[in-house]
Write an enzyme that holds these catalytic residues in place. Structure first.
Site, short mmCIF file in Angstrom:
data_model
loop_
_atom_site.label_atom_id
_atom_site.label_comp_id
_atom_site.label_asym_id
_atom_site.label_seq_id
_atom_site.Cartn_x
_atom_site.Cartn_y
_atom_site.Cartn_z
N GLN B 236 0.83 -1.20 0.00
CA GLN B 236 0.00 0.00 0.00
C GLN B 236 0.87 1.26 0.00
O GLN B 236 0.36 2.35 -0.17
CB GLN B 236 -0.94 0.01 1.21
CG GLN B 236 -2.07 -1.01 1.10
CD GLN B 236 -3.07 -0.99 2.24
OE1 GLN B 236 -3.33 -2.01 2.85
NE2 GLN B 236 -3.64 0.16 2.56
N ARG B 383 -9.40 -0.46 7.42
CA ARG B 383 -10.37 0.42 6.78
C ARG B 383 -10.73 1.63 7.65
O ARG B 383 -11.91 1.96 7.86
CB ARG B 383 -11.63 -0.33 6.39
CG ARG B 383 -12.34 0.43 5.28
CD ARG B 383 -13.40 -0.34 4.57
NE ARG B 383 -13.90 0.49 3.48
CZ ARG B 383 -14.27 0.02 2.31
NH1 ARG B 383 -14.22 -1.26 2.06
NH2 ARG B 383 -14.72 0.82 1.38
N CYS B 384 -9.69 2.25 8.21
CA CYS B 384 -9.94 3.48 8.95
C CYS B 384 -8.62 4.21 9.04
O CYS B 384 -7.57 3.65 8.80
CB CYS B 384 -10.47 3.20 10.35
SG CYS B 384 -9.32 2.37 11.43
N GLU B 759 -13.16 5.21 4.21
CA GLU B 759 -13.14 4.57 5.51
C GLU B 759 -14.28 5.00 6.41
O GLU B 759 -14.60 4.31 7.39
CB GLU B 759 -11.78 4.84 6.15
CG GLU B 759 -10.69 4.28 5.24
CD GLU B 759 -9.27 4.65 5.64
OE1 GLU B 759 -8.36 3.90 5.31
OE2 GLU B 759 -9.10 5.70 6.28
#
Lengths: 284, 805, 175
Positions: B236, B383-384, B759
């Site tokens: 990522q 996912r945050c 997110e």
């Protein structure tokens, strides 16, 4: 996840299977759809030096309906059970249960024979077959014999089938009356937290015959004669259902797993059994 | 000219710029099976690596015998810590200032830990060889509970023995990592002492895992002839990986090329640097051949990148009419065996200090204690943005608990405590400057959309019917109002391993009026190739369809910190707009020259520069691009290119209002989500279709986490949820349809006003689902129960409340 | 070490023959021997469906099938479903309705959906959700996948083509 090496055999007759089993003994194992065995092999939790794939044996295929007698070849898939119009009329509980097994792809591969013969307490067909009072035909070196589903299961993964035998077909009588298969699970593809199969015949508003069996609530499927007895002759009212549930619960022995502890499972089992009984009665 | 019959609207539509639901350019390859993921990479002579992993949660390694494995035909090498030690690669630095074993050095600290790396001709031989490596273990006491860990005599990290201070200050115990404290401790205590109402609640936000559908993997290829190392991987943050690889290996950075090809979902899992990556690189250096390593799903769940695992206690005070006066939070953070949390350096608990949420809380205090246990390292933001999910969960539960204590409606309690529109920019008690917001408008819109009053009336009827014995189903209304903090971040306070968290965009306009733009981020499904082209289209007036977006190749893309924490749009999106504006500025000069007017006498209009007051006199961007390359213009060098490195002045603060309605079968514990309404405000909306898709996906991951998804360990340190049978990923059958809605409050400091959205639905969704479950039981005395709310835990809540008779 | 077997597969209309260990998984044979990399490995345990292919008319998970079992089979993967010049309606529909994000599940998803619509050309939303339950997507939350499939069904039914099968296999949801 890669399995250990093995030799692969695809005999086209039962005799071929028998001779491979004779030749390789303990090292041989038969496989139907493979969806129980292959993951175990990939995890190297099952070692199978000689894998005997049953897919080419025509005599193990097909759904035969002869009047009231229904015969399922061991290699009949769950998809075929769901897709068979006449079976859906003659024994609709099969379709109802099969739809609750795994997912579409797995049902194309998963077979009746594999599901009942494996002895995995999580499988749905064993309890169902006990409910139907099905007979399992076993083919072995000594010839063919028949064992009742209700006598077949001894412990987890331990059944009346010997290592030399192959389960070739399952037979049972067409069902009349009401039926239901209810299963609580966490998601598609899961085994049951609790599941029950119930058949009920009604006459004059009263239960004339009943059959109750359960899935994944013990190390073997559980058929409860007591539960059936508690229903017969009643109007399936609350008291009768309570009595049947109590009888059924007396015969289960669930274990704790990721689905929850024993107390939870016993409670849910009671709820599911009651709902299945009422569902079957209402359809009767 | 054909152009002249086009209306302005036509010209805007032709660009497919910001605000339109442009179809994704990525989809052609994905729908035809032509994506190129790491496991699709196949290089000549490529070898396969596979790990021997620890079956124990904590054990000493007495010996490792690799001889049988090495004797197997097709095995090329078996690496152990002993082999890596001379290269000083048996340990590696973590993103959190700790270090981590690459291969077990003397002991193992969690089940699934990497012990030896087998390199073989193919994946089959590698797997066989793994079985042949004999490791002699002596088991040690296992600690899976951080509270116990802080009391235990057992020293987990013997390598740190005697070190009373770590990367984030003093250590209080040999299993303690750090204490991170923010806010006004004394002031908060004082307020609590004098408050009308104080309520305290402990809660455990369980350990889970991002579990993207593609696991982690890498293919390393050391070209010994040219001295170049190429690494394909599920990264990522490819540029950071290059820098880390260079620092670890000593290979100069220009000789390393890191490529993130298509990535099959990340959700935080692919932020970290894992032993598999390092081993594939070392193995390639050792063997001189390309080496592929791809983990299987069990390895993924057991060893790479857990999320959460926060034991939180909140204390909130209020006046008796519900005005919140203070918040005090304490967290015991279970970081597993190594502190490998992926957070900006100065934030060992991420942005947990956003835990005052959307509320105007005058004084607050937060302390986080990081602790070692015998669990996998990781601590990524699933996912945050960094630990924002935990923060929002804490405050949104505290609000509910306070509402119970005050016997107030929780929607009203939120409303009277929201930061007001006119208070923005708002500085929170724990130090963040919220850039913008209009919470009341969003909340009122949400409540009205679901007929909140009607729902409460229905719920009351249901409770009455339940008490009369007419139903066994309860109804829960889950409320959440969340504020995210994303877009890390200003370099002044956000860096990772010393690298400032800016991002970048480089644009080249081609002579015929098409373009390529490269960014320092990397899409994992967010659709960057689609949306960044839309930003550019609006900024430079060339159609999005004529703009290629490229990311992920460090040889070609400008340096950037990557994609996580919803930072792509806030940071790289801003860089894109800024680079576009540089292009436009030069284009303006060219246009003025071509139109024979002064620079100030032309203005930009959609896809062209026009002479002010004479719209019939114009040069399109296409004309200008051609001229930029082919016409000698005095004082202007040829070409039309720009680069922007964007260091944002602040984070962005997306927010949203979510409402979930759930029916719960009290007897079986089975929930049924009847309705889910999600209003998001992510500022300027670049592509509504993609925003909606992100929200559906984030909510579904929230549903999973809230209702069953966990990484559970038994007391022996065994992972109980290592396959997708037990690790809950919902299918289409378990997921509802969501209703999406929005308000638009642009970020005042972002060039296009966008805030990031990927997110938000996860951050807001988790407490919303959880609150729905808990709300169903509120009338019967429930205050708080821990997630995940799987069937048995919901059943247990009912059982504990005496609802089973 | 086991003996290698002579394997014949017909994949996307093309015949392939090779020697392989029987334990080789079908998914790896496709991906690594035949370079058919559309189907992916997601979970290894037949839960996620990223490896879905059509084999002798059945949707199967190629991670849970040995290449030996597949010997002699007709296989269709995503690569055989449409071509760049003639995309399948489902391929178009997934793009049109944003039925994919990272794309990793998409080949399996579309391959399964093709089969689903063959068996049930006029599914309800519930039937689509049930029929797709063997395929996990981590990105989309399924809402747009379901939308894509329903839209494709509509479009396929509107086309005056040879579709004869009419819903003989409608499957009501089982819960």
């Amino acid at each position: 996840m890669i399995p250990a090496p093995f030799d692969y055999h695809r005999p086209d007759s039962l005799e071929g299977v028998m001779s491979l089993i004779r030749e390789h003994g303990d090292e041989a194992r038969v496989m139907a759809g493979g969806h129980s065995l292959i993951p175990m092999m990939k995890l190297r939790m099952a070692e199978v030096p000689h894998l005997i794939d049953l897919q080419a044996i025509d005599s193990l295929r097909g759904i035969r309906i002869d009047g009231d007698k229904i015969t399922l070849g061991a290699m009949v898939t769950q998809h075929e059970l769901i897709d068979h119009a006449e079976l859906a009329t003659k024994a609709p509980i099969l379709r109802e249960a099969a739809l609750q097994i795994a997912d579409p792809q797995v049902r194309y591969m998963g077979t009746v024979g594999g599901n009942v013969a494996n002895g995995d307490p999580g499988n749905d067909m064993p309890g169902l077959m006990q409910c139907l009072d099905a007979q399992f035909t076993l083919h072995g070196p000594e010839g063919t014999r028949t064992v009742a589903a209700r006598d077949f299961y001894e412990a987890a993964y331990m059944t009346a089938r010997t290592d030399e035998e192959v389960l070739t077909e399952v037979t049972f009588a067409a069902t009349g009356g009401g039926y239901a298969y209810e299963k609580q699970k966490r998601k598609i593809g899961d085994y049951a937290t609790a599941a029950a199969a119930v058949l009920i015949s009604k006459s004059g508003g009263q239960v004339s015959a009943a059959s109750v069996a359960m899935t994944n609530l013990s190390d073997v499927p559980v058929f409860s004669q007591g539960a059936a007895d508690a229903l017969v002759g009643t109007d399936c009212g609350d008291a009768a259902v309570d009595a049947a549930v109590a009888a059924a619960l007396a015969e289960i022995d669930p274990t704790e797993d990721n689905r929850g502890p024993v107390a939870f499972k016993r409670h849910v089992a009671g709820i599911i059994i009651a709902r299945t009984i009422r569902g079957a009665f209402n359809r009767a | 000219m054909k152009d002249e019959v086009q209306t302005r609207e036509d010209r805007v539509a032709n660009l497919k710029g910001m605000g339109c639901s442009r179809k994704r350019v990525e989809d052609a390859r994905f729908t035809q099976g032509k994506g190129n993921y790491v496991d699709d990479v196949k290089l000549p002579g490529m070898l396969h690596g596979d790990f021997v992993r620890s079956p124990y949660g904590h054990a000493r390694i007495k010996s490792i015998d690799t001889s049988a494995a090495l004797a197997l035909d097709g095995v090329v090498a078996v690496l152990t810590a002993e082999d890596l030690a001379p290269l000083n690669l048996h340990w590696m630095p973590t993103l959190a200032g700790d270090k981590q074993m690459v291969l077990a050095d003397g002991k193992v600290l969690f089940q699934g830990q990497e012990v030896a790396f087998v390199v073989a001709r193919d994946r089959y031989v590698a797997a066989d060889a793994v079985e042949l490596v004999e490791v002699d273990y002596e088991d040690l006491p296992v600690i899976v509970n951080p509270h116990e860990s802080l009391q235990s005599d057992v020293v987990l990290r013997e390598d740190l023995a005697g070190q009373t201070s770590g990367a984030h200050g003093p250590r209080k115990h040999h299993n303690h990592i750090f204490t991170w404290e923010v806010g006004d401790k004394e002031g908060t205590e004082q307020v609590m002492e004098n408050a009308d109402v104080v309520v305290e609640q402990s809660m455990y936000y369980h350990r889970t895992h991002p579990c993207p559908l593609e696991t982690c993997g890498s293919v390393a290829s050391m070209d010994k002839v040219n001295g170049k190392l190429t690494v394909y991987g599920t990264f990522q943050a490819p540029h950071v990986v290059r820098t880390v690889a260079s620092l670890l290996s000593g290979i100069e950075e220009h000789n390393i090329r890191v490529i993130s090809p298509d990535i099959g979902g990340g959700f935080g899992n692919k932020v970290g640097v894992y032993p598999g990556y390092v081993c594939s690189i070392v193995a390639s250096i050792v063997t001189g051949k390309p080496v592929k390593w791809v983990e299987d799903r069990m390895e993924n769940l057991m060893s790479t990148a857990f999320a959460r695992d926060y034991h939180m206690t909140g204390k909130i005070s209020a006046t008796k009419d519900g005005k919140i006066t203070g918040l005090d939070c304490h967290v015991i953070a279970d970081h597993g065996a190594f502190d490998a949390c992926a957070d900006p350096t100065k934030f060992p608990a991420g942005f947990m200090n956003i835990c005052t949420g959307s509320y105007d809380i005058p004084v607050a205090h937060l302390a986080v204690d990081g602790v070692y246990t015998n669990k996998a390292p990781g601590g990524v933001s699933y996912r945050c943005s960094f630990r924002v999910t935990e923060a929002v969960y804490l405050i949104e539960r505290m609000i509910e608990v306070l509402a119970i204590e005050l016997n107030m409606d929780a929607a009203e309690l939120r409303r009277i405590n929201f930061i007001k529109k006119e208070q923005f920019p708002y500085t929170s008690a724990l130090g963040w400057e919220y850039d913008s917001g209009d919470y009341h408008t969003a909340w009122d819109k949400a409540l009205e959309a679901v007929d909140y009053k009607g729902l409460r009336a229905e719920q009351a009827e249901r409770v009455a019917a339940f008490k009369r014995g007419e139903t066994r189903s309860l109804m829960g209304i889950g409320l959440t109002f969340f504020t995210e903090i994303v877009g890390a971040g200003p370099v002044k306070n956000c860096d990772i391993l010393g690298m400032g968290m800016f991002d970048s965009c480089e644009i080249r306009i081609h002579p015929t009026g098409s373009a390529i733009a490269r960014l320092g981020t990397i899409s994992q499904g967010q659709g960057h190739a689609t949306t960044f082209a839309q930003i550019l289209a609006s900024e430079i007036g060339l159609p999005a369809d004529s703009i290629t977006i490229e990311e992920g190749d460090t040889d070609t893309a400008p340096y950037g910190l990557g994609t996580y924490g919803s930072r792509s749009t806030p940071v790289a999106g801003a860089a894109t707009a800024m680079a576009g504006r540089k292009i436009r500025a030069k284009a303006q000069m060219i246009a003025a020259y071509l139109l024979e007017v002064h620079d100030d006498d032309v203005e930009f209009d959609v896809d062209r520069f026009v002479v002010k007051g004479a719209p019939e006199r114009f040069k399109t961007m296409k004309d200008i691009a051609y001229a930029a390359y082919n016409q000698a213009i005095p004082g202007i060098e040829p070409g039309l290119e720009a680069v922007s490195y964007y260091d944002p002045p602040n984070m962005t603060y997306p927010f949203g209002a979510y409402i979930c309605v759930m029916d719960i079968d009290v007897d079986t514990g089975v929930p049924d989500i009847r309705k889910f309404y999600a209003l998001d405000d992510c500022g300027t909306r670049i592509n509504p279709m993609i925003i909606e898709g992100q929200i559906h996906g984030g909510l579904t991951e929230a549903l999973a986490v809230s209702l069953g998804q966990e990484i559970a360990y038994d007391d022996m340190g065994n992972v109980k949820t290592g396959t997708l049978m037990d690790f809950f990923l919902p299918t289409a059958w378990e997921v509802p349809n969501y209703e999406t809605d929005h308000t638009v409050t642009p970020s005042p400091h972002h060039p296009i006003g966008a805030k990031g959205v990927g997110e938000s639905p996860h951050v807001g969704g988790v407490p919303c689902f959880s609150n729905a479950v808990q709300d169903a039981f509120r009338p019967f005395g429930n205050r708080h129960t821990n997630m995940p709310h799987d069937h048995w835990r919901i059943w247990k809540t009912a059982n504990d409340l005496g609802l089973h008779g | 070490m086991s003996n290698k077997m002579h394997i014949q597969l017909n994949v996307n209309g093309e015949a392939h023959e090779f020697l392989a260990e029987p334990r080789e998984l079908l998914i790896y044979a496709l991906r690594e021997r035949l370079n058919i990399t559309g189907p992916h490995v997601g979970c290894d345990t037949s839960h996620c469906g990223a490896c879905t292919v059509t084999l002798d008319g059945k949707s199967v998970k190629a991670c849970t099938m040995f290449v030996a079992q597949a010997n002699g089979a007709e296989i269709t993967t995503i690569e055989g479903i449409g071509s760049p010049d003639a995309l399948h309606v489902l391929q178009e529909s997934f793009r049109e309705h944003h039925g994919l994000q990272c794309g990793f599940c998409t080949p399996g998803m579309i391959t399964r959906a093709v089969k689903l619509l063959e068996e049930n050309p006029t599914p309800t939303e519930e039937e689509v959700r049930f029929g797709m339950a063997g395929n996990i997507c981590r990105c989309t939350g399924y809402q747009n996948i379901v939308k894509s499939i329903l839209a494709a069904a509509n479009e396929m039914n509107a086309q005056p083509s040879s579709s004869e099968a009419v819903g003989h296999n409608k499957v009501e949801a089982a819960e």
